[in-house]
Write an enzyme that holds these catalytic residues in place. Structure first.
Site, mmCIF file in Angstrom:
data_model
loop_
_atom_site.group_PDB
_atom_site.id
_atom_site.type_symbol
_atom_site.label_atom_id
_atom_site.label_comp_id
_atom_site.label_asym_id
_atom_site.label_seq_id
_atom_site.Cartn_x
_atom_site.Cartn_y
_atom_site.Cartn_z
ATOM 1 C CB THR A 179 57.615 -15.063 13.353
ATOM 2 O OG1 THR A 179 58.954 -15.552 13.426
ATOM 3 C CG2 THR A 179 57.040 -15.023 14.761
ATOM 4 C CG PHE A 188 54.047 -11.619 15.501
ATOM 5 C CD1 PHE A 188 54.709 -11.246 16.661
ATOM 6 C CD2 PHE A 188 54.787 -11.827 14.346
ATOM 7 C CE1 PHE A 188 56.090 -11.089 16.666
ATOM 8 C CE2 PHE A 188 56.166 -11.664 14.350
ATOM 9 C CZ PHE A 188 56.817 -11.304 15.515
#
Length: 381
Positions: A282, A284
């Site tokens: 992921t 960010f």
């Protein structure tokens, strides 16, 4: 008797040679136009003039097919001429430098305030710790919108938000939050997402009846859960699921969350890897209300809107090609209050201090609506 093909090709070569010569002459004249517009402050992009010109050129051709062909070819010739002019004039308004300020680095200290959504052990908290370290003043809130509001109102210096997952794609609504709250991306942090099965110490995996996790955590563990007759319950995030299992003290419950969450909540790792995909990361972003970027930034993020018309996006993206700027991602969403218009979010390599980037942005800004520079930051990709 049919004409020999070699003769026809020679004639085509002769025509093409003349076309090249005329195009080069047209480019020279385009520079004269650029000089005039630079001195008078006139805009390079004149949509009404372009449409009139294309209609006139189409009417010069014989037959519908030739008219359409001429207009298509001259659409590209005009587009190239404009790019040539943008490059010649440069960022005469200095609009980039007027909006964004270059800084040496993001000042991080024990007084730096950072906000994330979820509870301790959430992947966002892991991203915060990886980017800022463990000694900053961190605050957790319930959702992404609250993170954005906290940053906008100055209650925290920075916010940490997930923007893209390697398997699930872009996170819905994050770009909208950045625009709504006028936030800028100033940093990026990649987090390897490894989902684990967690339970109270001594939990027997064969006696589990209920499993808690974020919907994506459940989805990413689909193969593991397929042959389990467990009730699956969605939570706001994976760390909340781990917290619930800890607080409920029920050995028939389990959570799908991170190894970090297991350590924080004193849970046992019953299975260390549940991911369907071996590579699950992921991305960010670190957001701020300040329009600034570090001197070693290598990625720019922008947004703009366009009508749903043939060639509109191609003509805009061509500005990247012409300025040797490499685009890395593009996301589109419908504009809520305008039918058949789309907002595009584009990331590309470079920095706001690069002249090629400034030239590309100047052109895109002139030929789109709702243009915004969302941020300039150092990327790990």
């Amino acid at each position: 008797m049919a004409q020999d093909i070699s003769v026809i090709r020679e004639q085509i070569d002769e025509v093409d040679s003349k076309i090249v010569e005329l195009i080069e002459k047209r480019m020279e004249l385009s520079l004269d136009i650029a000089d005039y517009k630079s001195r008078t402050g006139k805009a390079i992009y004149d949509r009404e003039r372009e449409q009139e010109k294309l209609e006139k050129l189409g009417n010069m051709a014989h037959g519908k097919f030739n008219a359409k062909s001429v207009q298509e070819i001259f659409t590209q010739i005009i587009a190239v001429s404009k790019r040539y002019q943008y490059r010649a004039i440069g960022d005469r308004e200095h609009f980039v430098d007027g909006i964004y300020k270059q800084i040496d680095d993001i000042g991080i200290s024990k007084d730096t305030k950072v906000c994330y959504a979820g509870v301790m052990g959430a992947f966002a908290e892991s991203a915060l710790a990886a980017f800022f370290g463990e000694n900053v003043m961190s605050t957790n809130v319930k959702d992404f919108a609250e993170v954005a509001r906290m940053v906008e109102e100055g209650k925290t210096d920075y916010g940490v938000l997930p923007i893209e997952n390697s398997t699930a794609g872009f996170v819905n609504g994050i770009y909208d939050l950045l625009e709504k709250h006028k936030l800028s991306i100033v940093g990026e942090q990649m987090i390897q997402v490894n989902q684990c099965l967690l339970g109270l110490p001594g939990t027997d995996i064969n006696k589990i009846k209920t499993v808690f996790s974020h919907p994506q955590g459940l989805m990413q563990s689909k193969e593991f859960l397929e042959d389990k007759n467990w009730k699956q319950v969605s939570m706001g995030n994976t760390a909340l699921a781990a917290k619930k299992v800890k607080e409920d003290k029920d050995i028939t419950q389990a959570a799908i969350a991170s190894e970090r969450a297991a350590k924080i909540y004193g849970l046992e790792i019953l299975n260390p890897r549940l991911n369907v995909s071996g590579e699950n990361t992921t991305r960010f972003v670190i957001v701020s209300k300040n329009r600034e970027y570090v001197k070693d930034a290598n990625r720019v993020s922008i947004s703009f809107s366009l009508p749903h018309a043939v060639g509109s996006l191609y003509n805009i993206l061509a500005h990247f090609i012409f300025n040797d700027v490499n685009m890395t991602s593009i996301e589109s969403v419908p504009v809520s209050d305008r039918q058949w218009e789309y907002c595009f979010f584009v990331d590309f390599e470079g920095s706001l201090s690069d002249n090629d980037v400034k030239n590309a942005l100047m052109a895109i800004r002139a030929e789109t609506e709702n243009f915004q520079i969302i941020g300039c930051f150092k990327s790990e990709k």
